[in-house]
Design a protein around this motif. Structure first.
Motif, PDB file in Angstrom:
ATOM      1  N   GLU A  81       0.908  -1.160   0.200  1.00 45.32           N
ATOM      2  CA  GLU A  81       0.261   0.028   0.110  1.00 45.32           C
ATOM      3  C   GLU A  81       0.814   1.186   0.030  1.00 45.32           C
ATOM      4  N   LYS A  82       0.097   2.485  -0.068  1.00 45.30           N
ATOM      5  CA  LYS A  82       1.075   3.777   0.024  1.00 45.30           C
ATOM      6  C   LYS A  82       1.645   3.733   1.615  1.00 45.30           C
ATOM      7  N   CYS A  83       2.900   4.059   1.605  1.00 47.58           N
ATOM      8  CA  CYS A  83       3.514   3.800   2.993  1.00 47.58           C
ATOM      9  C   CYS A  83       3.302   4.913   3.863  1.00 47.58           C
ATOM     10  N   ALA A  84       3.399   4.357   5.165  1.00 44.50           N
ATOM     11  CA  ALA A  84       2.897   5.070   6.174  1.00 44.50           C
ATOM     12  C   ALA A  84       4.044   5.353   7.149  1.00 44.50           C
ATOM     13  N   PRO A  85       4.825   6.437   6.883  1.00 49.32           N
ATOM     14  CA  PRO A  85       5.883   6.305   7.733  1.00 49.32           C
ATOM     15  C   PRO A  85       5.637   6.847   9.178  1.00 49.32           C
ATOM     16  N   PHE A  86       6.281   6.214  10.273  1.00 44.76           N
ATOM     17  CA  PHE A  86       6.050   6.332  11.567  1.00 44.76           C
ATOM     18  C   PHE A  86       4.594   5.958  12.223  1.00 44.76           C
ATOM     19  N   ASP A  87       3.782   5.348  11.373  1.00 41.83           N
ATOM     20  CA  ASP A  87       2.657   4.912  11.589  1.00 41.83           C
ATOM     21  C   ASP A  87       2.843   3.706  12.576  1.00 41.83           C
ATOM     22  N   LYS A  88       2.069   3.143  13.574  1.00 40.80           N
ATOM     23  CA  LYS A  88       2.277   1.621  14.010  1.00 40.80           C
ATOM     24  C   LYS A  88       1.876   0.785  13.307  1.00 40.80           C
ATOM     25  N   ASP A  89       1.078   0.834  12.136  1.00 46.71           N
ATOM     26  CA  ASP A  89       0.827  -0.259  11.581  1.00 46.71           C
ATOM     27  C   ASP A  89       1.525  -0.232   9.941  1.00 46.71           C
ATOM     28  N   ARG A  90       2.531   0.450  10.008  1.00 49.94           N
ATOM     29  CA  ARG A  90       3.078   0.751   8.577  1.00 49.94           C
ATOM     30  C   ARG A  90       3.587  -0.637   7.915  1.00 49.94           C
ATOM     31  N   LYS A  91       3.636  -0.874   6.855  1.00 49.26           N
ATOM     32  CA  LYS A  91       4.085  -2.015   6.056  1.00 49.26           C
ATOM     33  C   LYS A  91       4.831  -2.186   5.191  1.00 49.26           C
ATOM     34  N   GLY A  92       6.110  -1.215   5.270  1.00 48.39           N
ATOM     35  CA  GLY A  92       7.081  -1.228   4.475  1.00 48.39           C
ATOM     36  C   GLY A  92       7.331   0.045   3.645  1.00 48.39           C
ATOM     37  N   LEU A  93       8.389   0.115   2.802  1.00 48.88           N
ATOM     38  CA  LEU A  93       8.589   1.423   2.099  1.00 48.88           C
ATOM     39  C   LEU A  93       7.840   1.274   0.721  1.00 48.88           C
ATOM     40  N   ASN A  94       7.734   2.397   0.081  1.00 51.63           N
ATOM     41  CA  ASN A  94       7.559   2.482  -1.589  1.00 51.63           C
ATOM     42  C   ASN A  94       8.804   3.054  -2.103  1.00 51.63           C
ATOM     43  N   LEU A  95       9.332   2.294  -3.121  1.00 55.29           N
ATOM     44  CA  LEU A  95      10.294   2.615  -3.982  1.00 55.29           C
ATOM     45  C   LEU A  95       9.929   4.106  -4.730  1.00 55.29           C
ATOM     46  N   GLY A  96      10.853   4.758  -4.789  1.00 54.70           N
ATOM     47  CA  GLY A  96      10.399   6.055  -5.738  1.00 54.70           C
ATOM     48  C   GLY A  96      11.889   6.427  -6.403  1.00 54.70           C
ATOM     49  N   GLU A  97      11.715   7.363  -7.513  1.00 59.85           N
ATOM     50  CA  GLU A  97      12.775   7.785  -8.267  1.00 59.85           C
ATOM     51  C   GLU A  97      12.659   9.291  -8.430  1.00 59.85           C
ATOM     52  N   GLY A  98      14.095   9.939  -8.822  1.00 64.39           N
ATOM     53  CA  GLY A  98      14.146  11.195  -8.768  1.00 64.39           C
ATOM     54  C   GLY A  98      15.687  11.614  -8.762  1.00 64.39           C
ATOM     55  N   ALA A  99      15.797  12.861  -8.730  1.00 65.33           N
ATOM     56  CA  ALA A  99      17.106  13.430  -8.552  1.00 65.33           C
ATOM     57  C   ALA A  99      16.741  15.086  -8.023  1.00 65.33           C
ATOM     58  N   ALA A 100      18.006  15.504  -7.524  1.00 60.55           N
ATOM     59  CA  ALA A 100      18.087  16.668  -7.100  1.00 60.55           C
ATOM     60  C   ALA A 100      19.628  17.280  -7.019  1.00 60.55           C
ATOM     61  N   PHE A 101      19.605  18.533  -7.295  1.00 62.97           N
ATOM     62  CA  PHE A 101      21.108  18.912  -7.125  1.00 62.97           C
ATOM     63  C   PHE A 101      20.930  20.239  -6.336  1.00 62.97           C
ATOM     64  N   LEU A 102      22.109  20.571  -5.567  1.00 61.00           N
ATOM     65  CA  LEU A 102      22.255  21.894  -4.890  1.00 61.00           C
ATOM     66  C   LEU A 102      23.427  22.627  -5.546  1.00 61.00           C
ATOM     67  N   ILE A 103      23.204  23.941  -5.626  1.00 60.70           N
ATOM     68  CA  ILE A 103      24.385  24.568  -5.837  1.00 60.70           C
ATOM     69  C   ILE A 103      25.149  25.370  -4.518  1.00 60.70           C
TER      70      ILE A 103
END
Lengths: 396, 340
Positions: free
Chosen positions: A207-229
């Motif tokens: 399912e959609k991940c539920a960070p810090f929830d008591k009944d969380r069932k794991g992570l969802n993988l994602g993709e992306g990128a970010a850069f800082l100057i």
């Protein structure tokens, strides 16, 4: 010593193609987690992910990146790299200069082209166009070539803390006088390889991940990128300055190859050493962008470590509920989010949270709020116990 | 940055009893590491380790054992556990994404080497893995040098590791980086053909600012990306100038020449500037992205460099300044300046 400041940001994730779109999605509590449409895997309907809804070909067309062997990881990296450089008004000459460094983190690198890798690793027939594209370095080598960059180029892989460490390394290059400006961040794309890897570890949520929830069932993988100057404050006079990179810490949990110790020594030490380098105490921290992957192990341990260091932790959330876990890019993506918190003085709502973990009772911020923020801690913890924390501060 | 301890596992007799005069021969165009018995690693853990982790941790253990409270572990590796990585990939494809065991997946991440070293040393300090292909080790050295400026009293473990896996051999072979015909390492430099021999190995160093009883001093490291020999030459001249070294001050050039005729022009460009005796090492180690870690280990043993390494001149008595130059796949160039 002169402070290290952020003068440009670039980001692409499942919740937006640029900084503005990402911020808007965070404000509105939008989740980018969905069924996979483009990443080919048997788990497409079974394990929702933070997928960027553009095909690799579309990305090539948008970016005019039609060179042979360019992978999705490189394209996402290029997308964020271009936005960050433009945001900081870097000229092509500055990007190519010997005093401009490029430091990128990645864990998937070019392994996103899983089927081609399978062929090239096992077959004695003619190789595919990706022969030079599988490793993590391929992303930064592509950017180096595209822009003729002559400064220090480096690639870091500390699993899920890779781009946090890239940002730390970049800041240290500036402090040591080895560069005048640093383009630091990271990229990762969804891959059959990582989806199967995390699935075999039984930590992918159905399912959609539920960070810090008591009944969380794991992570969802994602993709992306970010850069800082990143630049020294004295070199950024007259430029738009988003935030100060005021502290950072890197520690190892030294406990287990793929899970964190119950006491959370690694997370505790990385957060503590970030405070030390910034010369701040725990009570100075206004907000924490937690690693918060929504796995059983991470969220319990991170909560414990926060309680150890802060006694009464400041407001916190994990933005993995919005983007999914973008692995090597997560540290950089969440740095951009932390910079939003500071620059716009606001906190975004945590998604999918219902009940706190019983043992720790910590509850993330659930509603958008305007909030005075001076210092933001951003956590990234990876396999191999590689824990890193970054501290961003308000400019004045 | 001073080197205090140095260990090396390579295709030659470089671990434990060191014997550099006799060259062990390559087999099937590969120079496989001569692996020790790894007595410090519990058998259960050793069995689960991929080769890159084994080589790296095996070389790191003597350094870790002799030094409590190391302030950080810095590893350069282009690929880490590539064998595990593709084993897992093959399972994914061959079993059509069926039920998989995660062991290979966890071992496949390049940071598994630094992580395993940290785990075995119970070391919770700085821990990082640089993976910038042919400059992964050079970037690791630079990291350590910066750290020693930031923390004057500290000591760090820094090293480079890569393995030959069936799969990266195949990929690099298809891309044309290995010899197409049977070639022995003793004749690596005599042919006029493309490609090199595959190699693997690990070298580890304990570094600090403490000069007493040091083995060697790493004065400077520099890396650039270019395919242009003129740019390369000016980068070297700039590097030497910046470090106040005249070309005639260099006593030995340790050269990464690897028998690939396409890369010879870069080594010649360097030899046109530095006229010191040139010592080559890839007939001993084979080619791999972090081979310069072994070149630094050889520089630590500069007094004992065997005659078969010398392309021109021979080993001077008590060499003081050593320049290591290496090129990886034409594009990545590294300079390391070492004083004895």
């Amino acid at each position: 010593m002169s402070r290290i400041v952020v003068t440009g940001i670039g980001i692409i994730s499942a919740i937006g193609n640029n900084a503005e779109e990402n911020r808007s999605a965070l404000i509105n509590g939008i989740s980018g987690i969905s069924n996979l449409e483009f990443c080919e895997t048997k788990y497409a309907g079974l394990r929702p992910c933070g997928e960027i809804k553009k095909t690799t070909q579309q990305l090539k067309d948008i970016l005019n990146a039609h060179e042979a062997g360019v992978t999705r990881s490189s394209l996402l990296g290029l997308h964020a790299f271009m936005e960050a450089c433009a945001d900081s008004n870097l000229t092509p000459k500055q990007i190519a200069a010997t005093d401009t460094a490029l430091i990128g983190g990645s864990t998937v690198g070019g392994m996103c082209v899983t089927d081609e890798l399978y062929h090239d690793a096992n077959s004695d027939e003619e190789g595919s166009e990706y022969l030079a594209s599988y490793d993590c370095a391929s992303v930064n080598l592509y950017l180096q070539q595209r822009y003729g960059m002559a400064g220090i180029i480096n690639t870091i892989n500390t699993a899920c803390s890779s781009s946090a460490n890239a940002i730390i390394y970049g800041a240290r290059l500036l402090k040591n006088g080895l560069a005048k400006r640093v383009i630091a961040g990271g990229t990762d794309s969804l891959a059959k390889f990582t989806i199967n890897g995390f699935n075999a570890l039984h930590i992918l949520s159905p399912e959609k991940c539920a960070p810090f929830d008591k009944d969380r069932k794991g992570l969802n993988l994602g993709e992306g990128a970010a850069f800082l100057i990143l630049e020294k404050e004295e070199d950024a006079i007259g430029k738009k300055v988003y935030a100060v990179l005021s502290g950072y810490g890197n520690s190892n949990d030294a406990y287990h190859p793929s899970s964190l110790s119950d006491a959370g020594d690694g997370p505790y030490l990385s957060m503590q050493s970030a405070l030390q380098t910034a010369g701040l105490s725990a009570s100075d921290i206004s907000y924490i962008n937690a690693h918060g992957t929504a796995t059983e192990n991470n969220d319990a341990v991170e909560s414990t470590a926060m309680l150890r260091l802060f006694t009464s932790p400041p407001p916190f959330t994990s933005t993995k509920g919005n983007t999914g876990h973008t692995l090597g890019a997560a540290g950089a993506i969440e740095s951009v989010f932390s910079i939003f918190n500071l620059y716009y003085q606001e906190i975004y709502p945590a998604l999918n949270f219902n009940n706190p973990i019983e043992a720790t009772g910590l509850q993330p911020v659930l509603k958008y709020q305007s909030h005075p923020i001076r210092h933001v801690m951003s956590n990234s913890f990876g396999f191999g116990g590689n824990c890193s924390s970054l501290l961003f501060s308000k400019i004045s | 940055m001073y080197i205090h301890q140095h260990t090396c596992i390579s295709a030659q007799q470089t671990f434990g009893e060191i014997e550099l005069n006799t060259v062990k021969e390559s087999v099937n165009n590969k120079l496989l590491a001569v692996e020790p018995k790894y007595e410090g690693i519990p058998p259960g853990i050793l069995r689960r380790m991929g080769k890159a982790v084994r080589l790296g941790v095996g070389a790191a253990l003597p350094v870790i054992k002799n030094n409590n409270n190391i302030d950080g572990i810095i590893i350069g590796t282009a690929n880490g556990g590539m064998e595990d990585c593709i084993k897992f990939l093959n399972q994914i494809i061959d079993y059509e994404e069926g039920m998989l065991t995660p062991g290979n997946f966890v071992q496949s991440t390049p940071n598994a080497i630094a992580a395993q070293a940290g785990l075995m040393a119970a070391n919770k300090s700085y821990n990082i893995t640089h993976v910038h292909r042919g400059l992964a080790f050079e970037n690791s050295l630079l990291d350590a040098m910066m750290l020693l400026k930031e923390n004057q009293e500290a000591k760090y473990l820094v090293g480079g590791v890569d393995e030959i896996s069936t799969y990266n051999y195949n990929i690099d072979y298809l891309e044309g980086w290995y010899k197409k015909t049977a070639t022995v390492n003793t004749a690596l430099y005599t042919g006029d053909s493309t490609g090199s021999l595959a190699g693997e190995g690990a070298a580890m160093f304990l570094v600090s600012n403490n000069s007493s009883n040091a083995v060697a001093y790493i004065q400077a490291v520099h890396s650039i990306h270019t395919t242009d020999t003129t740019q390369l030459s000016s980068a070297l001249q700039h590097f030497l100038q910046k470090n106040n070294i005249e070309t005639e001050d260099i006593d030995i050039l340790i050269s990464g020449e690897n028998g690939d005729n396409r890369l010879l022009k870069y080594y010649k460009a360097i030899e046109n500037i530095v006229h010191a005796p040139a010592a080559r090492y890839k007939h001993m180690t084979g080619e791999f992205p972090t081979s310069t870690a072994i070149a630094v280990w050889l520089a630590c043993n500069a007094d004992k460099l065997p005659a078969h390494m010398f392309k021109s001149g021979d080993n001077e008595a008590a060499p003081e300044n050593i320049l290591i130059y290496n090129n990886y796949k034409g594009m990545q160039h590294g300079f390391i300046l070492i004083n004895k």
